[in-house]
Design a protein around this motif. Structure first.
Motif, PDB file in Angstrom:
ATOM      1  N   ARG A  64       0.814  -1.218   0.000  1.00 53.30           N
ATOM      2  CA  ARG A  64       0.000   0.000   0.000  1.00 53.30           C
ATOM      3  C   ARG A  64       0.850   1.273   0.000  1.00 53.30           C
ATOM      4  O   ARG A  64       0.319   2.364  -0.069  1.00 53.30           O
ATOM      5  CB  ARG A  64      -0.966  -0.032   1.161  1.00 53.30           C
ATOM      6  N   ASN A  65       2.174   1.105   0.114  1.00 54.63           N
ATOM      7  CA  ASN A  65       3.129   2.213   0.083  1.00 54.63           C
ATOM      8  C   ASN A  65       2.815   3.283   1.129  1.00 54.63           C
ATOM      9  O   ASN A  65       2.827   4.473   0.846  1.00 54.63           O
ATOM     10  CB  ASN A  65       3.195   2.832  -1.321  1.00 54.63           C
ATOM     11  N   ARG A  66       2.535   2.796   2.363  1.00 55.46           N
ATOM     12  CA  ARG A  66       2.331   3.722   3.468  1.00 55.46           C
ATOM     13  C   ARG A  66       2.703   3.031   4.772  1.00 55.46           C
ATOM     14  O   ARG A  66       2.600   1.810   4.887  1.00 55.46           O
ATOM     15  CB  ARG A  66       0.922   4.273   3.508  1.00 55.46           C
ATOM     16  N   PRO A  67       3.151   3.801   5.758  1.00 60.07           N
ATOM     17  CA  PRO A  67       3.582   3.204   7.030  1.00 60.07           C
ATOM     18  C   PRO A  67       2.460   2.457   7.749  1.00 60.07           C
ATOM     19  O   PRO A  67       1.286   2.807   7.618  1.00 60.07           O
ATOM     20  CB  PRO A  67       4.026   4.418   7.851  1.00 60.07           C
ATOM     21  N   ALA A  84      -4.254   9.061   7.724  1.00 60.55           N
ATOM     22  CA  ALA A  84      -4.643  10.443   8.030  1.00 60.55           C
ATOM     23  C   ALA A  84      -3.419  11.340   7.969  1.00 60.55           C
ATOM     24  O   ALA A  84      -2.374  10.992   8.523  1.00 60.55           O
ATOM     25  CB  ALA A  84      -5.286  10.513   9.411  1.00 60.55           C
ATOM     26  N   PRO A  85      -3.470  12.484   7.346  1.00 60.35           N
ATOM     27  CA  PRO A  85      -4.592  12.975   6.546  1.00 60.35           C
ATOM     28  C   PRO A  85      -4.679  12.232   5.214  1.00 60.35           C
ATOM     29  O   PRO A  85      -3.692  11.723   4.709  1.00 60.35           O
ATOM     30  CB  PRO A  85      -4.261  14.450   6.330  1.00 60.35           C
ATOM     31  N   THR A  86      -5.876  12.176   4.681  1.00 54.95           N
ATOM     32  CA  THR A  86      -6.091  11.472   3.428  1.00 54.95           C
ATOM     33  C   THR A  86      -5.363  12.192   2.304  1.00 54.95           C
ATOM     34  O   THR A  86      -5.176  13.392   2.381  1.00 54.95           O
ATOM     35  CB  THR A  86      -7.600  11.388   3.098  1.00 54.95           C
ATOM     36  N   PRO A  87      -4.928  11.587   1.259  1.00 57.09           N
ATOM     37  CA  PRO A  87      -5.110  10.177   0.950  1.00 57.09           C
ATOM     38  C   PRO A  87      -3.957   9.292   1.428  1.00 57.09           C
ATOM     39  O   PRO A  87      -4.129   8.102   1.581  1.00 57.09           O
ATOM     40  CB  PRO A  87      -5.170  10.170  -0.570  1.00 57.09           C
ATOM     41  N   ALA A  99      -6.396   4.254  10.066  1.00 59.20           N
ATOM     42  CA  ALA A  99      -7.225   3.052   9.956  1.00 59.20           C
ATOM     43  C   ALA A  99      -6.700   1.959  10.873  1.00 59.20           C
ATOM     44  O   ALA A  99      -5.540   1.565  10.784  1.00 59.20           O
ATOM     45  CB  ALA A  99      -7.240   2.559   8.515  1.00 59.20           C
ATOM     46  N   LYS A 100      -7.570   1.467  11.750  1.00 58.55           N
ATOM     47  CA  LYS A 100      -7.213   0.347  12.626  1.00 58.55           C
ATOM     48  C   LYS A 100      -7.422  -0.938  11.846  1.00 58.55           C
ATOM     49  O   LYS A 100      -8.524  -1.224  11.379  1.00 58.55           O
ATOM     50  CB  LYS A 100      -8.075   0.339  13.885  1.00 58.55           C
ATOM     51  N   ILE A 101      -6.347  -1.719  11.677  1.00 59.83           N
ATOM     52  CA  ILE A 101      -6.412  -2.972  10.928  1.00 59.83           C
ATOM     53  C   ILE A 101      -6.901  -4.106  11.822  1.00 59.83           C
ATOM     54  O   ILE A 101      -7.787  -4.864  11.451  1.00 59.83           O
ATOM     55  CB  ILE A 101      -5.037  -3.334  10.320  1.00 59.83           C
TER      56      ILE A 101
END
Length: 182
Positions: A64-67, A84-87, A99-101
């Motif tokens: 997803r290329n995000r931490p 957060a902040p989006t996107p 987002a809590k996984i």
């Protein structure tokens, strides 16, 4: 005297008591062994589930290329994706907005021990490339660039700790105060 036709067949009371005693002793030994095996299984399950969830977080961070962040307490951990902040997020954990996984409750009999103070709170992070940032594994939190998470127990299990470096996670076994790679 009795002839062979009239001879009593069966067990004497002494023979019956000996057999019952032997069965009781064997049952007691089996009960103790089952309890020990169950404790070992619980410790191994805890550390292997944590390993799996951390590996899934690493892969998800890369895909997803995000931490992704993992927030620890001794009896629970929660995985967040930086949204957060989006996107694309900002590289910082905001537990209320990211987002809590998943949240995993651990058996309180087998709490986990981890380095306190990861990035200011008890947070573990994979960056967008799936790497563990140096501020997590570097000194003083990590020794020689490796952090240890272990199940805090006296139960002797095959696996009871994780070694975490910048590029890999490895299952291990506590050897005194250190986690030995297996």
């Amino acid at each position: 005297m009795f002839s062979d036709k009239h001879r009593q067949k069966g067990f004497s009371l002494v023979e019956l008591l000996v057999v019952i005693s032997i069965i009781g002793i064997l049952s007691g030994i089996a009960f103790i062994s089952i309890g020990t095996m169950r404790a070992r299984y619980a410790v191994e399950k805890t550390i292997k589930d944590l390993y799996t969830d951390l590996m899934n977080s690493r892969v998800s961070a890369m895909q997803r290329n995000r931490p992704h962040f993992v927030v620890f307490t001794p009896v629970q951990y929660t995985v967040y994706e930086d949204t957060a902040p989006t996107p694309d997020g900002d590289g910082n954990l905001d537990a209320g907005a990211d987002a809590k996984i998943q949240t995993v409750d651990l058996d309180p009999s087998y709490p986990i021990a981890y380095p306190a103070g990861w990035t200011g709170v008890d947070v573990f992070q994979f960056n967008a490339k799936g790497l563990v940032p140096k501020n997590v594994t570097g000194s003083p939190k990590g020794i020689n660039g490796v952090v240890t998470i272990n199940v805090n127990t006296t139960v002797v299990a095959e696996y009871d700790c994780l070694l975490i470096s910048q590029i890999k996670l490895t299952l291990g076994k506590m050897n005194g105060a250190n986690c030995a790679e297996k």
